[in-house]
Write a protein that holds these residues in place. Structure first.
Motif, PDB file in Angstrom:
ATOM      1  N   LEU A 150      11.553 -51.898 -22.127  1.00  0.00           N
ATOM      2  CA  LEU A 150      10.673 -53.035 -22.561  1.00  0.00           C
ATOM      3  C   LEU A 150       9.526 -52.499 -23.640  1.00  0.00           C
ATOM      4  CD1 LEU A 150      10.336 -54.572 -19.056  1.00  0.00           C
ATOM      5  CD2 LEU A 150      11.812 -55.328 -20.883  1.00  0.00           C
ATOM      6  N   TRP A 158      11.658 -58.571 -30.695  1.00  0.00           N
ATOM      7  CA  TRP A 158      12.242 -58.808 -29.110  1.00  0.00           C
ATOM      8  C   TRP A 158      12.720 -60.122 -29.264  1.00  0.00           C
ATOM      9  CZ3 TRP A 158      12.179 -54.378 -26.264  1.00  0.00           C
ATOM     10  CH2 TRP A 158      11.410 -53.272 -26.552  1.00  0.00           C
ATOM     11  N   CYS A 160      13.253 -63.431 -26.181  1.00  0.00           N
ATOM     12  CA  CYS A 160      13.272 -63.850 -24.772  1.00  0.00           C
ATOM     13  C   CYS A 160      14.848 -64.426 -24.560  1.00  0.00           C
ATOM     14  CB  CYS A 160      12.042 -65.082 -24.460  1.00  0.00           C
ATOM     15  SG  CYS A 160      12.402 -65.639 -22.875  1.00  0.00           S
ATOM     16  N   LYS A 171       5.925 -53.289 -27.712  1.00  0.00           N
ATOM     17  CA  LYS A 171       6.285 -53.592 -26.306  1.00  0.00           C
ATOM     18  C   LYS A 171       6.654 -54.914 -26.285  1.00  0.00           C
ATOM     19  CE  LYS A 171       1.714 -53.248 -24.681  1.00  0.00           C
ATOM     20  NZ  LYS A 171       0.852 -52.774 -23.541  1.00  0.00           N
ATOM     21  N   THR A 172       7.195 -55.481 -25.112  1.00  0.00           N
ATOM     22  CA  THR A 172       7.374 -56.883 -24.927  1.00  0.00           C
ATOM     23  C   THR A 172       5.937 -57.582 -24.122  1.00  0.00           C
ATOM     24  OG1 THR A 172       7.968 -56.794 -22.427  1.00  0.00           O
ATOM     25  CG2 THR A 172       9.690 -56.695 -24.368  1.00  0.00           C
ATOM     26  N   PRO A 174       3.749 -59.297 -21.360  1.00  0.00           N
ATOM     27  CA  PRO A 174       3.960 -59.209 -20.097  1.00  0.00           C
ATOM     28  C   PRO A 174       4.626 -60.610 -19.449  1.00  0.00           C
ATOM     29  CG  PRO A 174       1.694 -59.143 -20.730  1.00  0.00           C
ATOM     30  CD  PRO A 174       2.332 -59.270 -22.000  1.00  0.00           C
ATOM     31  N   CYS A 176       6.553 -64.313 -21.351  1.00  0.00           N
ATOM     32  CA  CYS A 176       6.907 -65.075 -22.652  1.00  0.00           C
ATOM     33  C   CYS A 176       5.880 -66.149 -22.666  1.00  0.00           C
ATOM     34  CB  CYS A 176       8.190 -65.765 -22.381  1.00  0.00           C
ATOM     35  SG  CYS A 176       8.688 -66.673 -24.045  1.00  0.00           S
ATOM     36  N   ASP A 182       8.885 -63.904 -17.131  1.00  0.00           N
ATOM     37  CA  ASP A 182       8.340 -62.485 -17.053  1.00  0.00           C
ATOM     38  C   ASP A 182       8.957 -61.584 -18.291  1.00  0.00           C
ATOM     39  OD1 ASP A 182      10.628 -60.866 -15.825  1.00  0.00           O
ATOM     40  OD2 ASP A 182       9.801 -62.037 -14.270  1.00  0.00           O
ATOM     41  N   GLN A 183       8.417 -60.614 -18.327  1.00  0.00           N
ATOM     42  CA  GLN A 183       8.892 -59.701 -19.643  1.00  0.00           C
ATOM     43  C   GLN A 183      10.116 -59.256 -19.334  1.00  0.00           C
ATOM     44  OE1 GLN A 183       6.125 -55.859 -18.045  1.00  0.00           O
ATOM     45  NE2 GLN A 183       6.420 -56.007 -20.178  1.00  0.00           N
ATOM     46  N   PHE A 186      13.048 -60.127 -21.890  1.00  0.00           N
ATOM     47  CA  PHE A 186      13.262 -59.556 -23.054  1.00  0.00           C
ATOM     48  C   PHE A 186      14.123 -58.609 -23.468  1.00  0.00           C
ATOM     49  CE2 PHE A 186       9.062 -62.072 -23.514  1.00  0.00           C
ATOM     50  CZ  PHE A 186       9.268 -62.545 -24.759  1.00  0.00           C
TER      51      PHE A 186
END
Length: 196
Positions: A150, A158, A160, A171-172, A174, A176, A182-183, A186
């Motif tokens: 992640l 990235w 979703c 990073k993704t 935390p 969307c 949640d992350q 992703f």
């Protein structure tokens, strides 16, 4: 070679059993990943499981002329149970490696020698697919093990997997910002099953 007394008949049933078990193991692994809020890994397992189900159907369909018969097989099948998602990925990688590198090549060679060219082709082509499965599991295991599933040292794009939101960054997020999932939903855009 007469099909009812061939080794190919037995190999088809072994392959059917193996693919059926892989389908179930991957669905179990997907549930473990989803419980750990790693839906992307769950989807990797389910995506692969659906392909394994199709392989089982292909092998089973080659046995149509033996409908109503019982084929006795022997074989060993792995017990891939772990709470570690990376370990589940590595176990799956190993199983796929054995299928493409050994089992289905040998089954294809036997079918070819026994005169079943179409069945041999199925074994060879599915072996190539299993190689792709092996590489996919290896890639995601490496991402898990390095802590880069992640996140990344460089900017990535990235997506979703729930709503399709595109995010750029190292990073993704935390969560969307669009669908609030949640992350764990992703994945790198290039690893999405239907990336452009």
């Amino acid at each position: 070679m007469d099909f009812p007394v061939s080794e190919t008949k037995t190999n088809l049933m072994r392959a059917f059993a193996g693919e059926s078990q892989a389908y179930m193991r991957y669905n179990f692994a997907a549930a473990t990943a989803e419980k750990a809020k790693l839906q992307v890994i769950g989807q990797v397992f389910r995506y692969t499981a659906d392909q394994e189900k199709e392989h089982a159907e292909i092998f089973y369909s080659h046995l149509r002329t033996l409908a109503g018969e019982t084929i006795v097989i022997d074989g060993g099948y792995p017990v891939n149970l772990s709470d570690s998602i990376a370990e589940l990925l590595r176990m799956a990688e190993h199983g796929e490696f054995e299928e493409y590198n050994d089992v289905y090549k040998n089954f294809g060679d036997t079918a070819k020698k026994e005169g079943f060219a179409e069945i041999a082709a199925s074994f060879y082509m599915i072996a190539d697919i299993e190689k792709t499965h092996c590489e996919r599991f290896r890639r995601f295991a490496e991402l898990m093990e390095s802590g880069d599933l992640l996140g990344s040292q460089t900017e990535e794009t990235w997506i979703c997997l729930n709503c399709g939101h595109i995010h750029k960054g190292t990073k993704t997020p935390p969560m969307c910002p669009v669908c609030k999932h949640d992350q764990g939903y992703f994945v790198r855009l290039g690893s999405s099953p239907f990336s452009c």
